[in-house]
Scaffold this motif. Structure first.
Motif, PDB file in Angstrom:
ATOM      1  N   ILE A 213       0.793  -1.311  -0.191  1.00 51.36           N
ATOM      2  CA  ILE A 213       0.453   0.097   0.267  1.00 51.36           C
ATOM      3  C   ILE A 213       0.964   1.196   0.093  1.00 51.36           C
ATOM      4  O   ILE A 213       0.511   2.286  -0.296  1.00 51.36           O
ATOM      5  N   GLY A 214       1.843   1.251   0.685  1.00 54.85           N
ATOM      6  CA  GLY A 214       3.233   2.344   0.665  1.00 54.85           C
ATOM      7  C   GLY A 214       3.077   2.503  -0.725  1.00 54.85           C
ATOM      8  O   GLY A 214       3.426   3.654  -1.150  1.00 54.85           O
ATOM      9  N   VAL A 215       3.614   1.480  -1.860  1.00 52.25           N
ATOM     10  CA  VAL A 215       4.462   1.728  -2.463  1.00 52.25           C
ATOM     11  C   VAL A 215       3.851   2.153  -3.683  1.00 52.25           C
ATOM     12  O   VAL A 215       3.861   3.574  -4.210  1.00 52.25           O
ATOM     13  N   LEU A 216       1.583   1.640  -3.790  1.00 50.16           N
ATOM     14  CA  LEU A 216       0.916   2.403  -4.507  1.00 50.16           C
ATOM     15  C   LEU A 216       0.739   3.713  -4.239  1.00 50.16           C
ATOM     16  O   LEU A 216       0.624   4.164  -5.348  1.00 50.16           O
ATOM     17  N   ARG A 217       0.449   4.175  -3.210  1.00 48.80           N
ATOM     18  CA  ARG A 217       0.430   5.102  -2.446  1.00 48.80           C
ATOM     19  C   ARG A 217       1.337   5.830  -3.131  1.00 48.80           C
ATOM     20  O   ARG A 217       1.297   7.430  -3.439  1.00 48.80           O
TER      21      ARG A 217
END
Length: 111
Positions: A89-93
């Motif tokens: 989720i951090g990478v996607l955000r």
């Protein structure tokens, strides 16, 4: 000045009267029913306008932005997250922020 078209007040009032007709006015009283019906009709109209604006923004979004947003939505809809999900989720955000900063639309899309 607001450039959005005005709400269709006739449709809102018609929706409110439909609610009033279905309600038990004798039990609660006309004023109470009408007040709640108007609040509900206005809330529905505002919700519909917000959904239309959201759909319009989605139509103008780039394919990369749509793909990332869909992946985020899928990940956020999971009931149980594993450790790799938190990293993902951090990478996607971060990727979404990068795509939005390139398009110059980073102020209108919260991440």
């Amino acid at each position: 000045m607001n450039t959005a078209p005005a709400y269709n007040r006739k449709a809102i009032m018609t929706a409110a009267w439909e609610i009033v007709r279905k309600a038990n006015v004798a039990l609660y009283g006309f004023r109470v029913i009408m007040r709640r019906a108007l609040k509900a009709a206005w809330a529905n109209a505002k919700h519909e306008r917000a959904m239309e604006a959201r759909q319009e923004k989605r139509k103008q979004a780039s394919p990369a932005e749509l793909r990332i947003q869909n992946e985020i939505a899928i990940l956020e809809s999971k009931t149980h997250w594993a450790q790799p999900d938190y990293a993902r989720i951090g990478v996607l955000r971060a990727a979404l922020r990068a795509v939005l900063s390139k398009s110059g639309d980073h102020l209108t899309h919260p991440v």
